[in-house]
Write a protein that holds these residues in place. Sequence first.
Motif: not given
Length: 310
Positions: A65-70, A140-146
């Motif tokens: 989902l992080v990749v999906g954002l970009f 991990i959560a602070i970097l990736l969840v948003p």
Amino acid sequence: MYIEQGYKSTPGLWKFFVLPIGFIGFMLLNYIATLMSNMDVEASMAMLIDKLGKNITLIFLLAPLVVGLFVVLGWVLLVHGQSITALTTSRKKIDWKRVFFAFGVWGTLTVILTMTDIFMSPEDYVFTFQLNKFIPMAVIAILLVPLQTSFEEYLFRAHMMQGLGLLAKNRWVPLFTTSIIFGLMHIANPEVGKLGMGIMVYYIGTGFFLGILTLMDEGLELALGFHAANNLISALLLTAEWTAFQTDSIYTDVSEPILGWDVLVPVLVIFPILLALFGKIYNWKNWKEKLFGRILTKEEFFAKENATTS
């Protein structure tokens, strides 16, 4: 004029639907495959955690989902020729104060409500905080969840909402469509398997709440802040063996999950109160027009925008 910001892209409405249709198709195939295999989602998650550990599993779940954002942002910039600002807001620049305000409001309320329930029903919770495990998980959560929550917001309540609005020439079609699809996107979550389809009322209701926030505020900022706070604070504060995010959080819910009337409390009570609060703070007006009115034509939009900037 948030939906009309879609006019600031190169011609071709089809460009608005390639990514949403692809993502929805992938989620649908994944759900069908899960049903056909009679897979126990909770057991599969437990096996994955046992093999990889909670932190690697969390990264494994969030990374696509992080990749999906970009991918979404890159598609909008390179294929649409639309700026990230126009995708995000009708304002001249992204209002980060709105993002952090919504994050603070919902984050604080989430902590208060959770701690109140822990105080009222201490037998349902176990204090599992361990600093050496919590810190890596928190990083991990602070970097990736948003980034994960931003992907969902930019895909549904920005990219797809603008495209549907320009196609339907009104506001209610994109509001209803994106809210329902957003809710259904969670149908494969382990919470649904544990609590039943009734929990979809909460997911779809949340979709409508975030959609109303976006349309009334003429921008995505409040939805971005709220959604990030909802997932991040939950990951840090409380986990359970039957939730999508199983983390080394401060508390663990050990109660037997039961779907009750409390699933309606956020949708029918808390969300309306928050809408009234934000509406008062940001002086929202013309609710009917902003939620159900027509979309300006391209000529009307640019004429109105030029008039306000001249």
